[in-house]
Design a protein around this motif. Structure first.
Motif, PDB file in Angstrom:
ATOM      1  N   SER A  45       1.062  -1.509   0.148  1.00 46.98           N
ATOM      2  CA  SER A  45       0.239   0.194   0.145  1.00 46.98           C
ATOM      3  C   SER A  45       0.882   1.165   0.158  1.00 46.98           C
ATOM      4  O   SER A  45       0.460   2.822   0.139  1.00 46.98           O
ATOM      5  CB  SER A  45      -0.548   0.021   1.183  1.00 46.98           C
ATOM      6  OG  SER A  45      -1.642  -1.052   1.446  1.00 46.98           O
ATOM      7  N   GLY A  46       2.034   1.089   0.407  1.00 43.63           N
ATOM      8  CA  GLY A  46       2.858   1.887   0.186  1.00 43.63           C
ATOM      9  C   GLY A  46       2.271   3.149   1.417  1.00 43.63           C
ATOM     10  O   GLY A  46       2.131   3.373   1.951  1.00 43.63           O
ATOM     11  N   LEU A  47       3.635   4.093   1.384  1.00 41.21           N
ATOM     12  CA  LEU A  47       3.754   4.997   2.219  1.00 41.21           C
ATOM     13  C   LEU A  47       2.188   5.411   2.327  1.00 41.21           C
ATOM     14  O   LEU A  47       1.583   5.964   4.417  1.00 41.21           O
ATOM     15  CB  LEU A  47       4.822   6.636   2.208  1.00 41.21           C
ATOM     16  CG  LEU A  47       6.338   5.715   1.988  1.00 41.21           C
ATOM     17  CD1 LEU A  47       6.926   6.940   1.438  1.00 41.21           C
ATOM     18  CD2 LEU A  47       6.295   4.934   3.186  1.00 41.21           C
ATOM     19  N   MET A  48       1.198   6.105   1.775  1.00 41.75           N
ATOM     20  CA  MET A  48       0.448   6.603   2.974  1.00 41.75           C
ATOM     21  C   MET A  48      -0.945   5.253   2.786  1.00 41.75           C
ATOM     22  O   MET A  48      -2.136   5.848   2.733  1.00 41.75           O
ATOM     23  CB  MET A  48      -0.638   7.252   0.625  1.00 41.75           C
ATOM     24  CG  MET A  48       0.566   8.476   0.652  1.00 41.75           C
ATOM     25  SD  MET A  48       0.432   9.280   2.001  1.00 41.75           S
ATOM     26  CE  MET A  48      -1.293  10.328   2.421  1.00 41.75           C
ATOM     27  N   GLY A  49      -0.378   4.154   3.265  1.00 40.43           N
ATOM     28  CA  GLY A  49      -1.046   3.095   3.348  1.00 40.43           C
ATOM     29  C   GLY A  49      -1.561   3.187   4.610  1.00 40.43           C
ATOM     30  O   GLY A  49      -2.501   2.411   5.230  1.00 40.43           O
ATOM     31  N   PHE A  50      -0.705   3.671   5.596  1.00 43.75           N
ATOM     32  CA  PHE A  50      -0.934   3.812   7.187  1.00 43.75           C
ATOM     33  C   PHE A  50      -2.015   4.843   7.199  1.00 43.75           C
ATOM     34  O   PHE A  50      -3.312   4.998   8.092  1.00 43.75           O
ATOM     35  CB  PHE A  50       0.830   4.406   7.916  1.00 43.75           C
ATOM     36  CG  PHE A  50       0.414   4.327   9.379  1.00 43.75           C
ATOM     37  CD1 PHE A  50       0.177   3.726   9.761  1.00 43.75           C
ATOM     38  CD2 PHE A  50       1.130   5.953   9.703  1.00 43.75           C
ATOM     39  CE1 PHE A  50      -0.035   3.640  11.340  1.00 43.75           C
ATOM     40  CE2 PHE A  50       0.382   5.860  10.852  1.00 43.75           C
ATOM     41  CZ  PHE A  50       0.412   4.749  12.132  1.00 43.75           C
ATOM     42  N   PRO A  51      -2.219   5.931   6.980  1.00 47.84           N
ATOM     43  CA  PRO A  51      -2.919   6.700   7.267  1.00 47.84           C
ATOM     44  C   PRO A  51      -4.467   6.862   6.769  1.00 47.84           C
ATOM     45  O   PRO A  51      -4.995   6.515   7.151  1.00 47.84           O
ATOM     46  CB  PRO A  51      -2.879   8.290   6.779  1.00 47.84           C
ATOM     47  CG  PRO A  51      -1.705   8.020   5.799  1.00 47.84           C
ATOM     48  CD  PRO A  51      -0.768   7.144   6.202  1.00 47.84           C
ATOM     49  N   THR A  52      -3.926   6.133   5.841  1.00 44.21           N
ATOM     50  CA  THR A  52      -5.370   5.003   4.838  1.00 44.21           C
ATOM     51  C   THR A  52      -6.200   4.968   5.773  1.00 44.21           C
ATOM     52  O   THR A  52      -7.004   4.128   6.257  1.00 44.21           O
ATOM     53  CB  THR A  52      -4.860   4.939   3.444  1.00 44.21           C
ATOM     54  OG1 THR A  52      -4.836   5.669   2.203  1.00 44.21           O
ATOM     55  CG2 THR A  52      -6.096   4.165   2.824  1.00 44.21           C
ATOM     56  N   LEU A  53      -6.033   3.500   6.263  1.00 37.35           N
ATOM     57  CA  LEU A  53      -5.771   2.529   7.274  1.00 37.35           C
ATOM     58  C   LEU A  53      -6.050   3.230   8.599  1.00 37.35           C
ATOM     59  O   LEU A  53      -7.456   2.334   8.657  1.00 37.35           O
ATOM     60  CB  LEU A  53      -4.911   1.288   7.611  1.00 37.35           C
ATOM     61  CG  LEU A  53      -4.649   0.145   8.848  1.00 37.35           C
ATOM     62  CD1 LEU A  53      -5.675  -0.380   8.030  1.00 37.35           C
ATOM     63  CD2 LEU A  53      -3.436  -0.200   9.045  1.00 37.35           C
ATOM     64  N   LEU A  54      -5.180   4.387   9.150  1.00 34.95           N
ATOM     65  CA  LEU A  54      -6.137   4.904   9.647  1.00 34.95           C
ATOM     66  C   LEU A  54      -7.766   5.553  10.056  1.00 34.95           C
ATOM     67  O   LEU A  54      -8.414   5.236  10.884  1.00 34.95           O
ATOM     68  CB  LEU A  54      -5.193   5.981  10.681  1.00 34.95           C
ATOM     69  CG  LEU A  54      -3.855   5.501  11.162  1.00 34.95           C
ATOM     70  CD1 LEU A  54      -2.385   6.658  11.846  1.00 34.95           C
ATOM     71  CD2 LEU A  54      -3.882   4.498  12.718  1.00 34.95           C
TER      72      LEU A  54
END
Length: 468
Positions: A45-54
């Protein structure tokens, strides 16, 4: 990703990282954040996957519910502190001239009494008895253990809780079970077979009175509390904000144990139990909202200024923020585990061992591993009931049998075990919060007792399976 898809061994990586880092660093927030970040990278999911998950995980009704519940509980606890209700309760108990053992037994009985909510129970027990146990030099780890082991284990044994309704609801449509009445009947008949939950609750009492001696990290913590007077180890990080623990009673205002403590507790119990009976679902969050409002009105009538009441409520909400942050990241990791197929991989890796004699024991073991890895018992129930119960009915010629009861109880007990001692578990977080204990210290001291109980339960299920 299809429901039965998984990423193989990689699917257990985030949970493993979170658990290992939590014990190594003693920082649950950091461990959960790193685990979530590593998981989204593993999924591509790349670096933006973390805030997207949240955003996707926390912007849900289920998390909004736990968020509001925590905020209202924090408000009620703050009101208890500001009105001196907890001090009044402690003084009332002290007048009974209880011993160190009996003070702990008070917490044990209170935990069993507040059976209707595994969220309220550990917070209520820890908060209301912490002043007493501190005075009698009971370690915060021991208090968290008492609160934790009388929350989920009791909730899963009582057929009028949300746990019972949820598990029974999962049974409808499986085998010959066609409606809610039949499903609840199976749940009730499975209660005697829920060995882990029964033993967990009983073990607390046996440990308190000394029939089962302390061992492991808990023995060290209790020796420190008794000999050095330190209820927390040096360097411990209590899982409750100073805004909540430092609240003192409002000066010059006479308060009442009945009005400021017993009344709001009765409001919570009556609304939670009443809505369960009438609506089939305990409205716990609404119960705490009502209790906060009632207690706030009583405070104003007793002469506490409105601005002070609002300031106290805000301090209570701030005080539970450490727990809310951990719960938010734990929810995110749980969603990540679903997306990666963690549970599917664990089930697939073990299904080749399955035989009728081993079904209850293997079901308990798999449920325990899944719950420990994900930190959620209800999520484990949702996975394991549809997987294990059809197998139990197949082995029982599509009839309700003792094997069916034992298998359902194994699912329930295994889910409680993993949820009970995982650093990712919401109920364990709440137990640490109520006791104002270091969260990892609570987990480290509780795990040996949980493992002892789990081993006995596992052996019992093996014996039961060979007899059925």
């Amino acid at each position: 990703m299809e429901p039965q898809d998984h990423l193989g061994l990689l699917s257990v990586m985030p949970a493993a990282i979170a658990i290992i880092l939590a014990f190594v660093t003693r920082n649950t927030v950091f461990s959960l954040a790193v685990a979530c970040f590593a998981g989204v990278l593993a999924m591509g999911s790349g670096l933006m996957g973390f805030p997207t998950l949240l955003k996707e995980t926390l912007g849900t009704t289920s998390f909004s519910w736990i968020l509001l519940l925590e905020l209202f509980i924090g408000t009620v606890i703050a009101f208890f502190q500001r009105t001196g209700a907890i001090q009044n309760f402690s003084a009332w108990v002290e007048r009974r001239k209880l011993s160190r053992v009996r003070v702990q037994l008070v917490g044990w009985f209170m935990g069993m009494f507040v059976f209707f909510s595994d969220y309220f129970s550990p917070l209520f027990v820890g908060t209301t008895t912490r002043g007493l146990t501190d005075r009698y030099h009971v370690s915060r780890e021991k208090l968290a253990y008492i609160a934790d082991s009388t929350s989920a284990p009791v909730s899963v044994l009582v057929p009028i809780t949300g746990w019972a309704v949820f598990i029974a609801g999962l049974l409808i449509g499986i085998g010959p079970i066609e409606n809610a009445d039949q499903a609840m009947s199976v749940f009730v008949h499975a209660i005697p077979f829920n060995i882990y939950a029964w033993l967990s609750v009983a073990l607390v009492g046996l440990v308190i009175v000394g029939i089962v001696p302390l061992f492991g990290p808990m023995k060290k913590a209790e020796r420190r509390a008794i000999e050095e007077g330190k209820v927390l180890r040096d360097g411990a990080d209590p899982l409750m904000g100073e805004e909540l623990t430092d609240i003192t009673p409002y000066p010059g205002v006479k308060t009442s144990l009945l009005v400021n403590f017993i009344l709001p507790v009765l409001v919570v119990i009556s609304i939670a139990v009443g809505t369960f009976i009438v609506m089939g679902s305990a409205k716990t969050m609404e119960a705490f909202l009502a209790a906060a409002v009632v207690l706030g009105v009583c405070m104003r009538l007793q002469g506490i200024p409105f601005n002070d009441i609002m300031k106290t409520a805000t301090a209570g909400m701030k005080g539970v923020m450490p727990a809310i942050i951990i719960l938010a990241l734990a929810y995110s990791l749980n969603q990540l585990s679903k997306d990666m197929g963690t549970a599917d991989y664990i089930v697939q890796a073990t299904e080749a061992w399955l035989t009728p004699a081993l079904l209850p024991a293997l079901t308990f073991l798999i449920a325990a591993i899944i719950a420990f890895s994900t930190g959620t018992s209800w999520g484990t129930f949702a996975i394991m009931v549809p997987l294990s119960m059809p197998v139990a009915f197949t082995f029982s010629a599509d009839e309700v049998s003792l094997l069916v009861y034992a298998t359902l109880a194994a699912v329930a007990g295994g889910g409680v075990f993993g949820d009970h001692c995982s650093p990712l578990s919401d109920t364990s977080v709440l137990a640490s919060t109520g006791a104002a204990s270091d969260h990892i210290d609570h987990i480290k001291t509780q795990i040996p007792f949980a493992l002892l109980t789990a081993v006995i339960a596992l052996i019992s299920y093996i014996i039961i399976g060979t007899m059925l």
